[in-house]
Design an enzyme around this catalytic site. Structure first.
Site, mmCIF file in Angstrom:
data_model
loop_
_atom_site.group_PDB
_atom_site.id
_atom_site.type_symbol
_atom_site.label_atom_id
_atom_site.label_comp_id
_atom_site.label_asym_id
_atom_site.label_seq_id
_atom_site.Cartn_x
_atom_site.Cartn_y
_atom_site.Cartn_z
ATOM 1 N N LYS A 22 2.701 9.601 8.703
ATOM 2 C CA LYS A 22 2.025 9.292 9.520
ATOM 3 C C LYS A 22 2.588 9.585 10.907
ATOM 4 O O LYS A 22 2.369 10.767 11.340
ATOM 5 C CB LYS A 22 1.912 7.699 9.549
ATOM 6 C CG LYS A 22 0.840 7.162 8.616
ATOM 7 C CD LYS A 22 0.856 5.697 8.656
ATOM 8 C CE LYS A 22 -0.259 5.170 7.721
ATOM 9 N NZ LYS A 22 -1.523 5.444 7.836
ATOM 10 N N PHE A 78 0.793 -1.209 0.079
ATOM 11 C CA PHE A 78 0.215 0.088 0.092
ATOM 12 C C PHE A 78 1.062 1.191 0.073
ATOM 13 O O PHE A 78 1.893 1.370 0.952
ATOM 14 C CB PHE A 78 -0.973 -0.195 1.161
ATOM 15 C CG PHE A 78 -1.882 1.094 1.237
ATOM 16 C CD1 PHE A 78 -3.249 0.882 0.481
ATOM 17 C CD2 PHE A 78 -1.627 2.194 1.735
ATOM 18 C CE1 PHE A 78 -3.935 2.012 0.323
ATOM 19 C CE2 PHE A 78 -2.656 3.527 1.477
ATOM 20 C CZ PHE A 78 -3.684 3.242 0.853
ATOM 21 N N ASP A 82 9.299 2.631 1.740
ATOM 22 C CA ASP A 82 8.180 3.286 2.248
ATOM 23 C C ASP A 82 8.044 2.908 3.769
ATOM 24 O O ASP A 82 7.652 1.867 3.979
ATOM 25 C CB ASP A 82 6.898 2.787 1.244
ATOM 26 C CG ASP A 82 5.764 3.296 1.954
ATOM 27 O OD1 ASP A 82 5.891 4.018 2.876
ATOM 28 O OD2 ASP A 82 4.783 3.240 1.023
HETATM 29 C C1 LIG Z 1 3.101 2.229 3.793
HETATM 30 C C2 LIG Z 1 2.205 3.287 3.535
HETATM 31 N N1 LIG Z 1 2.452 4.120 2.598
HETATM 32 C C3 LIG Z 1 1.679 5.193 2.343
HETATM 33 C C4 LIG Z 1 0.611 5.344 2.779
HETATM 34 C C5 LIG Z 1 -0.241 6.406 2.342
HETATM 35 O O1 LIG Z 1 -0.228 7.630 3.157
HETATM 36 P P1 LIG Z 1 -1.248 8.672 3.568
HETATM 37 O O2 LIG Z 1 -2.600 8.209 3.932
HETATM 38 O O3 LIG Z 1 -0.706 9.653 4.317
HETATM 39 O O4 LIG Z 1 -1.457 9.400 2.462
HETATM 40 C C6 LIG Z 1 0.020 4.510 3.591
HETATM 41 C C7 LIG Z 1 -1.197 4.642 4.522
HETATM 42 O O5 LIG Z 1 -1.592 3.907 4.995
HETATM 43 C C8 LIG Z 1 1.052 3.333 4.190
HETATM 44 O O6 LIG Z 1 0.585 2.491 5.086
#
Ligand SMILES: Cc1ncc(COP(=O)(O)O)c(C=O)c1O
Length: 404
Positions: free
Chosen positions: A254, A140, A225
């Site tokens: 986050k 994700f 990520d």
């Molecule tokens: C690993 C990862 N990358 C990117 C995102 C996307 O982040 P945002 O919701 O702040 O756009 C998330 C959100 O859950 C995530 O868990």
């Protein structure tokens, strides 16, 4: 008359797009690891707004820094420098592999920047065909088109096509598949060291190191990520430290702002050089208030004694879930690292992970799912051992009530 949860929910349902499915409570305030709804009901927060409220709710130093910065200066945009953003970038550079930081507002935006940077960096090297971004099943990376295309879960793409070109997906943890796929057109491999939304899947040992070796050998960038698992969540400053594998680029969001929206891309000098003036930007990136908050988060969370505490509490959390499982036999596996845990439900049970989440809420504990069959826990990092036991006891009561 004071409005209760249902009154607020009815109002919300009249005006919001229906894309979320929130639990039927309207939260009003928080204290430490506790959240309180509009009816005064208290809940132990075992999810932190999905790994965001790392210092819990109402943390005095965080509140003070935000209040102070609000009074000083709210916004500058990137046509001027501002001091909190400079101090934050210095901290991130001092404590990570990176030499350069790009600040933005969310995880998806940090990943967009990373994807753009990977392609632009290849372009600047004269490799104009090197545009492919490889990601992994169950990943994700966000909801905007680039990050969405990178997210290798068909359910998020459905009905939103056409997706941007240049993305391909490999099985998570499968180094052989990566060996076969990374080629002369691969700009970057983008991977979560621990998949959060995908089910709290920790990368198998050697996987990240293998990706590092392959990307170096074949001229592609390696992007981690760490939006969900960075900033102390796993008991280290960054999750990549567990494996000792250094990426070229890393994305954060986050937990970084402790509750204020902020994202960051971190990169090595050579790669970051491609973000020349005008190539990328965002109005709110480096917002002074969000940066002042993030400074407090980093200064608190990155203390060695704080991180060791997270590790110990993480062990306590997984041990507790395993003990519960010895008695109730509902999980196939309890996964995670530090204070992010995923409990995979056994197949064939007459209840789902969201049933467990609902039952936990009835017992006064807020949790979340990671997919249909994983219960996800990511409490504020300031939780203590006693509070963790209160949560575990409530989860046990909730699960016991569901077991036939
Ligand atoms: C690993 C990862 N990358 C990117 C995102 C996307 O982040 P945002 O919701 O702040 O756009 C998330 C959100 O859950 C995530 O868990």
């Amino acid at each position: 008359m004071n409005e209760g949860n249902m009154d607020w929910i009815e109002r919300a349902q009249r005006v919001f797009t229906p894309n979320y499915r929130p639990a039927p409570i309207a939260l009003e305030r928080g204290e430490g690891v506790w959240l309180v709804d509009v009816e005064g009901q208290r809940y132990l927060d075992m999810i932190s707004g999905i790994a965001v409220s790392s210092l819990g709710h109402g943390h005095p130093a965080l509140v003070q820094a935000i209040q102070r910065q609000v009074g000083l200066l709210l916004h500058t945009s990137n046509i001027y420098w501002n001091c909190p953003s400079i101090r934050l970038a210095e901290l991130l550079v001092r404590e990570s592999f990176a030499h350069r930081v790009f600040l933005c507002n969310s995880g998806t935006e940090a990943n967009e920047a990373a994807i753009k940077l990977a392609r632009r960096s290849a372009y600047d090297r004269g490799e104009v065909l090197r545009t492919q971004v490889l990601t992994f099943t169950g990943s994700f990376h966000g909801r905007t088109y680039g990050a969405l295309a990178a997210t290798a879960q068909p359910k998020y793409h459905q009905g939103f096509g056409p997706m941007p070109e240049g993305f391909a997906y490999l099985p998570y943890g499968d180094l052989q598949a990566a060996r076969e796929a990374i080629g002369a057109n691969t700009a970057a491999v983008l991977v979560e060291p621990i998949q959060g939304e995908g089910g709290v899947n920790v990368a198998p040992e050697g996987f990240l190191a293998g990706l590092r070796a392959l990307t170096l050998e074949r001229g592609a960038l390696l992007i981690f990520d760490e939006v969900q698992v960075g900033i102390g969540r796993t008991g280290r400053r960054f999750a990549y430290e567990h494996e000792g594998v250094i990426p070229d680029v890393m994305t954060l969001a986050k937990g970084l702002g402790g509750g204020l929206p902020i994202g960051a891309l971190l990169a090595s000098d050579t790669v970051a050089a491609s973000l020349t003036p005008g190539t990328h930007g965002t109005t709110f990136g480096g917002n002074p208030v969000a940066c002042a908050a993030a400074e407090v988060v980093l200064e608190t969370v990155w203390k060695p004694e704080f991180l060791s505490r997270v590790t110990a509490l993480g062990d306590q959390l997984r041990d507790g879930l395993n003990r519960l499982n010895q008695d109730l036999s509902v999980f196939d596996e309890v996964r995670g690292r530090g204070l992010i845990a995923g409990a995979q439900l056994r197949a064939g049970l007459p209840f789902s992970a969201s049933d467990v989440v609902n039952a936990c809420r009835m017992e006064g504990v807020l949790t979340h799912v990671a997919g249909p069959s994983v219960l996800r826990l990511a409490p504020p990092l300031i939780i203590d051992a006693e509070e963790l036991e209160v949560a575990l006891a409530a989860i046990r009561r909730a699960v016991s009530k569901l077991v036939p």
